[in-house]
Design a protein around this motif. Structure first.
Motif, short mmCIF file in Angstrom:
data_model
loop_
_atom_site.label_atom_id
_atom_site.label_comp_id
_atom_site.label_asym_id
_atom_site.label_seq_id
_atom_site.Cartn_x
_atom_site.Cartn_y
_atom_site.Cartn_z
N ASP A 396 29.12 79.51 67.04
CA ASP A 396 30.22 79.52 66.07
C ASP A 396 31.43 80.30 66.59
O ASP A 396 32.55 80.07 66.14
N MET A 397 31.19 81.20 67.52
CA MET A 397 32.29 81.98 68.08
C MET A 397 32.95 81.26 69.26
O MET A 397 34.19 81.23 69.38
N LEU A 398 32.14 80.64 70.13
CA LEU A 398 32.67 80.07 71.36
C LEU A 398 33.32 78.71 71.14
O LEU A 398 34.35 78.40 71.76
N ILE A 399 32.73 77.87 70.29
CA ILE A 399 33.26 76.51 70.12
C ILE A 399 34.71 76.53 69.60
O ILE A 399 35.59 75.88 70.17
N PRO A 400 35.03 77.26 68.51
CA PRO A 400 36.45 77.30 68.09
C PRO A 400 37.36 77.94 69.13
O PRO A 400 38.52 77.53 69.28
N LYS A 401 36.83 78.95 69.84
CA LYS A 401 37.66 79.61 70.85
C LYS A 401 38.03 78.65 71.98
O LYS A 401 39.17 78.61 72.44
N LEU A 402 37.06 77.85 72.44
CA LEU A 402 37.33 76.89 73.50
C LEU A 402 38.28 75.79 73.03
O LEU A 402 39.22 75.42 73.76
N ARG A 404 40.50 75.84 70.56
CA ARG A 404 41.86 76.33 70.33
C ARG A 404 42.55 76.70 71.64
O ARG A 404 43.77 76.84 71.66
N GLY A 405 41.77 76.87 72.70
CA GLY A 405 42.35 77.09 74.01
C GLY A 405 42.59 75.81 74.78
O GLY A 405 43.00 75.86 75.95
N GLY A 406 42.32 74.66 74.15
CA GLY A 406 42.57 73.37 74.80
C GLY A 406 41.40 72.81 75.57
O GLY A 406 41.49 71.70 76.11
N GLU A 407 40.27 73.51 75.64
CA GLU A 407 39.10 73.06 76.40
C GLU A 407 38.12 72.36 75.44
O GLU A 407 37.04 72.88 75.12
N PHE A 408 38.50 71.15 75.01
CA PHE A 408 37.70 70.42 74.03
C PHE A 408 36.41 69.89 74.63
O PHE A 408 35.42 69.72 73.92
N ASP A 409 36.40 69.59 75.93
CA ASP A 409 35.18 69.07 76.56
C ASP A 409 34.07 70.12 76.54
O ASP A 409 32.91 69.82 76.23
N LYS A 410 34.43 71.35 76.88
CA LYS A 410 33.43 72.41 76.86
C LYS A 410 32.97 72.70 75.42
O LYS A 410 31.79 72.98 75.18
N GLY A 411 33.91 72.63 74.49
CA GLY A 411 33.52 72.83 73.09
C GLY A 411 32.58 71.75 72.61
O GLY A 411 31.60 72.03 71.91
N ARG A 412 32.84 70.49 72.98
CA ARG A 412 31.95 69.39 72.61
C ARG A 412 30.57 69.55 73.25
O ARG A 412 29.54 69.27 72.62
N SER A 428 33.31 73.89 61.38
CA SER A 428 33.45 72.47 61.03
C SER A 428 33.57 71.62 62.28
O SER A 428 34.06 72.06 63.33
N SER A 429 33.13 70.36 62.16
CA SER A 429 33.25 69.43 63.29
C SER A 429 34.69 69.02 63.55
O SER A 429 35.01 68.46 64.60
N ASP A 430 35.58 69.29 62.59
CA ASP A 430 37.00 68.97 62.79
C ASP A 430 37.61 69.78 63.92
O ASP A 430 38.66 69.39 64.46
N ILE A 431 36.98 70.89 64.28
CA ILE A 431 37.52 71.73 65.35
C ILE A 431 37.49 71.00 66.69
O ILE A 431 38.24 71.31 67.61
N LEU A 432 36.62 69.95 66.80
CA LEU A 432 36.50 69.19 68.05
C LEU A 432 37.56 68.11 68.18
O LEU A 432 37.67 67.49 69.24
N ASP A 433 38.31 67.87 67.13
CA ASP A 433 39.33 66.81 67.13
C ASP A 433 40.67 67.39 67.57
O ASP A 433 41.24 68.26 66.89
#
Length: 479
Positions: A396-402, A404-412, A428-433
């Protein structure tokens, strides 16, 4: 018979009534069916009734129930966590007027006072204490302890002292127990001078226990007066009382906190001197003692001394725990020494010390806070190898951080990994969009450099303007 009757209808009982049935079967298994029905009806009136307090008393009057001291005690015990304080107080006051309950025992009275003291209802507590004195009842030591602690925590230490002075009016003797209770309560909030006055006035009448000196020492430590703490320690040694590890640790924290505010360079010398004193007294410092010093060194960002203390612990035969490593590693990360911090974590794991999940949670949070997400991902990989479970907060900490930093592939990738492990994520899964997530990129070195260049240009312009003014003044004076 009663127990079988309740078990027959157990599936129909609500949780509220199941608690009542459990309490009844354990405490009053010999209660008659009539009295058990009265008890159940009373509990419903007190805890679940409607209307104001006068309506409550009217309902009790018209209930025509058989009220006994035993039933009053059980109703209070059952309703203390559910009924509002004022309804419980009105029920107890009403029950004292009933002919069958006009002689309630001192135990029930003390029990009710303890309940309101634990709930911090000082008004109800004062009313009952006043009634206790008027009826010439006895206050036991447990009730005195609860009342004094509630008064001191509420900032009414003067009333706590007044109660201790008038203990004779409550048929409660002033002995070692009551003295230690009032001293401990006062010192827990830093009123060491007031507590020491109580001890001084009664030292010829009541023998002073070693625990009282420990309380005074802790009280002065909370107050932050190092000189008074030293005086108490010297008095204890003169009386043949050796301060324990807890007392020395409190003294160490007091010294370190003072030096953090006024003289950070004296942190290590004064702390090591106190630890030498501890050893000569037969009290060996533990990892907790060193962690007190390390935390204060971390607060003042003294990196070199903190690392030296960590190595000194090993030389002195005191093995650092995971908290010790956490303090130093966190200090390395906050000061930009990420390589040294990572090596220290690997060294800790190599020595066979397996930290708790909180160790990794906090360090990953620190790395995310200083915008070192790459190091945070490396720390997460270490966590997976040495710690089992409790990964949810990290995802929950790393996925939004990645994201919001533009690294959506790593977040996914992390999202899919968490789903495969069956972890329920809070984010939320919206963070990946990318269309829904706003990207915040940290300022790069080029932007920082351009800002510095612009500042230099402004300074040069100001210097040129001042030089022109000086030259114009000189020409005007020469003319």
């Amino acid at each position: 018979m009663l127990k079988l009757k309740f078990n027959r209808f157990l599936p129909l009982l609500t949780p509220h009534r199941m608690q009542f049935q459990c309490l009844l079967s354990h405490k009053y298994s010999t209660t008659t069916p009539t009295s058990s029905q009265d008890l159940q009806k009373l509990c419903e009136i007190v805890s679940g009734g409607v209307g104001n307090l006068d309506d409550l008393e009217a309902s009790l009057e018209h209930s025509n129930l058989n009220i006994t001291p035993e039933i009053v005690t059980l109703v209070i015990d059952y309703c203390k966590a559910q009924a509002p304080n004022r309804r419980l107080l009105r029920f107890f006051s009403w029950s004292r007027k009933i002919p069958n309950c006009d002689k309630l025992g001192d135990g029930t009275f003390n029990q009710v006072i303890q309940i309101f003291a634990e709930k911090k209802d000082l008004m109800a507590m004062d009313i009952l204490i006043s009634d206790l004195q008027k009826e010439h009842r006895s206050m036991d030591s447990k009730t005195f302890s609860c009342v004094v602690e509630s008064l001191v925590k509420s900032g009414r230490e003067d009333e706590a002292l007044r109660l201790f002075k008038n203990l004779d009016k409550f048929n409660c003797s002033k002995d070692r127990i009551s003295l230690s209770v009032i001293v401990h309560a006062l010192c827990s909030k830093g009123h060491a001078r007031m507590a020491e006055g109580v001890v001084w006035r009664h030292k010829n009448k009541i023998p002073i226990e070693p625990c009282i000196y420990d309380s005074l020492l802790h009280g002065w430590c909370i107050h932050g007066n190092v000189k008074e703490v030293r005086r108490i320690v010297d008095e204890m040694k003169l009386l043949g009382i050796c301060p324990g590890l807890l007392s020395y640790n409190a003294f160490l924290r007091c010294i370190c906190d003072r030096n953090v505010k006024f003289n950070p360079s004296a942190l290590v010398p004064e702390a090591t001197n106190l630890m030498m004193e501890m050893r000569t007294s037969g009290v060996h410092p533990t990892a907790i003692s060193f962690n007190i010093l390390l935390s204060c060194l971390s607060r003042t960002r003294r990196v070199k001394e903190a690392y030296q203390i960590l190595q000194w612990m090993k030389e002195r035969g005191c093995s650092p725990d995971w908290v010790s490593y956490y303090i130093v590693v966190r200090l390395f990360y906050l000061t930009g020494r990420f390589g040294r911090g990572n090596r220290l974590v690997d060294q800790m794991i190599g020595e066979g010390l397996i930290p708790k999940a909180r160790f990794y949670h906090d360090l990953i949070g620190v790395l995310c806070g200083v915008e070192e997400v790459r190091c945070a991902l490396e720390m997460f990989e270490r966590m997976k190898k040495s710690c089992v479970g409790d990964y949810g907060p990290v995802y929950d900490m790393l996925i939004p951080k990645l994201c919001r930093g533009g690294e959506f592939d790593k977040g996914r990738h992390l999202w899919d990994e968490a789903v495969e492990k069956g972890i329920t994520l809070q984010c939320s899964s919206d963070i990946l969009d990318p269309a829904k997530t706003e990207v915040f990129k940290p300022k790069g070195r080029a932007e920082k450099g351009s800002l510095e260049d612009s500042r230099r240009v402004v300074k040069m312009q100001k210097k040129c303007i001042t030089n022109v003014k000086r030259m114009s003044k000189k020409k005007a004076s020469s003319a």
